[in-house]
Write an enzyme that holds these catalytic residues in place. Structure first.
Site, mmCIF file in Angstrom:
data_model
loop_
_atom_site.group_PDB
_atom_site.id
_atom_site.type_symbol
_atom_site.label_atom_id
_atom_site.label_comp_id
_atom_site.label_asym_id
_atom_site.label_seq_id
_atom_site.Cartn_x
_atom_site.Cartn_y
_atom_site.Cartn_z
ATOM 1 N N ASP A 230 0.617 -1.663 -0.162
ATOM 2 C CA ASP A 230 -0.023 -0.140 -0.033
ATOM 3 C C ASP A 230 0.988 0.981 0.026
ATOM 4 O OD1 ASP A 230 -2.212 -1.345 0.022
ATOM 5 O OD2 ASP A 230 -3.177 -1.490 2.029
ATOM 6 N N LYS A 252 -3.676 3.070 -3.289
ATOM 7 C CA LYS A 252 -4.899 3.434 -3.940
ATOM 8 C C LYS A 252 -5.112 4.725 -2.541
ATOM 9 C CE LYS A 252 -8.305 0.379 -4.114
ATOM 10 N NZ LYS A 252 -7.959 1.226 -5.859
ATOM 11 N N MET A 365 -9.990 7.106 7.730
ATOM 12 C CA MET A 365 -9.739 7.944 6.142
ATOM 13 C C MET A 365 -11.417 8.812 6.512
ATOM 14 S SD MET A 365 -9.897 4.355 4.521
ATOM 15 C CE MET A 365 -11.212 3.767 5.424
#
Length: 448
Positions: A230, A252, A365
């Protein structure tokens, strides 16, 4: 070499232990664990009591009694070990690491039992707990390999792969049935001279501090042919990888060009089919907002071997790093992990059930959607005065934390996003967030 290391079969054989107390008990326990018939003796010992024994342990903790018991053992013609008296020992006791039948013995020849103990601790940390399962797997396949693979060199290659490759990883992870299936496939490939498939490890990298990697994760980073990681996995964690491993970013990140999940799945499958050992390295824990389940589905559908290695997820790492107890007997009896990504639209958590007394929210997030997160919580009934903390780059050297109230969440989050190359942020909401004010780390902002 002062002493010759030997492994002695004691099953069903007589071993005498002279003395009582902790040292005598330990020697009796060790002999019994090897299947010996243990004879415990106290007080003065007669020669005839020791005859027929294959070994005598003496641990009376009295010098005169030790010497007397040693003399009787020698008269009976039996090898003897006297605790803490090297001059009276025919053999010595090593420090032992036992992994279900796989045994490592460590000795300094009596020079420093403390050093032997320290080394035992290091060896124990390095050896997987289920090593005995792997040994039994190798035993199971020995006859089949000898019968089906004629070439000795090919047999050696097979067994080396068996104890180091995908079947071994499954066995060490506790999946004995999967290990046998993979080993059968490897045996068929060896017989037909084909390239066997590899294995994927879906690994949690933790919140960022490389010292918070699990032991299993660190081991796999050293074994991987390729690491697909990641974008949130920091360089300090990637530096723990094997130097010649291929390291590929499949990150991502919102608003940036990135790999589609379907492409990541396909890359995993392609590499494993080609025989590689692949670590799919994910920030935090792979099964907490990490899409690890989707990658497992792809590997399972392709019939390929995989393991999952959990990691310390961001909520646990960040909270601990800034001194926030996610639960607290006086303040919070429940904690919920929530994704703040897409708080403006899409499928929403049941916000109304997540606010209230005694409940902590750890919002992943959510910094870029801080206004929407705040509005959802206020609309669900949360008080604007509810304590909050924003932890950016938690557990890392550049960690920063802001504390304040829910009503100020958007303003506090903006201070983080305006700081240049902002790191990943976690929002903690609830009474326990006030504990972040006492954190030893530096604070970006504090609002009372």
């Amino acid at each position: 070499m002062k002493h010759l290391p030997l492994f002695f079969d004691l099953a069903g054989r007589k071993v005498a232990v002279v003395g009582e107390g902790a040292k005598a008990d330990l020697r009796a326990k060790l002999a019994g664990s090897a299947g010996a018939q243990v004879l415990r003796l106290h007080g003065p010992v007669a020669v005839q009591e020791l005859r027929g024994a294959v070994a005598v342990f003496v641990a009376t903790e009295d010098e005169a009694a030790d010497v007397a018991a040693h003399r009787q053992a020698k008269a009976a013609g039996v090898p003897v070990n006297v605790a803490d008296r090297p001059a009276l020992c025919d053999f010595i006791m090593p420090a032992i690491v036992d992994r279900d039948g796989v045994v490592v013995a460590i000795s300094t020849g009596g020079a420093s039992p403390t050093l032997a103990t320290v080394l035992r601790g290091r060896v124990e940390a390095a050896l997987p707990e289920r090593l005995g399962t792997l040994a039994r797997l190798a035993t199971t396949f020995r006859a089949q390999v000898n019968a089906l693979v004629a070439d000795p060199a090919s047999r050696r290659v097979f067994f080396r792969r068996l104890v180091e490759g995908p079947a071994a990883q499954l066995a060490l992870a506790g999946d004995e049935a999967g290990a046998r299936r993979v080993a059968l496939g490897d045996l068929d490939a060896a017989r037909r001279q084909l390239t066997p498939s590899g294995i994927a490890h879906i690994v949690g990298a933790g919140p960022g501090d490389p010292d918070l990697l699990t032991l299993r994760a660190a081991q796999l980073l050293q074994e991987a042919d390729a690491i697909l990681h990641d974008d949130l996995v920091p360089p300090a964690v990637l530096a723990r990888a094997r130097r010649d491993a291929e390291v590929v970013s499949v990150g991502k990140r919102k608003g940036r060009p990135s790999w589609a999940q379907a492409d990541i799945d396909a890359e995993l499958v392609r590499r494993v089919r080609a025989g590689q050992t692949v670590v799919r390295l994910k920030a935090g824990d792979p099964f907490v907002f990490g899409r690890g389940g989707e990658e497992v589905d792809a590997l399972r559908e392709a019939g390929l071997a995989y393991t999952v290695v959990p990691g310390i997820t961001a909520a646990l790492g960040c909270a601990a790093s800034v001194g926030i107890p996610l639960t607290h007997r006086r303040h919070a009896s429940a904690v919920t992990f929530v994704s703040g990504h897409g708080a403006k639209e899409g499928k929403q958590p049941a916000w109304a059930s997540l606010v209230g007394e005694g409940h902590t929210l750890a919002i992943y997030m959510g910094a870029s959607e801080a206004s929407a997160v705040r509005d959802r919580l206020l609309a669900a009934g949360a008080a604007p005065s509810t304590p909050i903390a924003i932890v950016e780059s938690g557990t890392r050297p550049d960690q920063r934390v802001s504390t304040g109230r829910l009503g100020d969440l958007a303003r506090l989050a903006a201070a983080h996003s305006q700081s240049g190359a902002a790191g990943p942020s976690l929002i903690i909401v609830g009474d326990v967030a006030a504990y972040a004010a006492a954190s030893p780390r530096s604070s970006l902002a504090k609002v009372s």
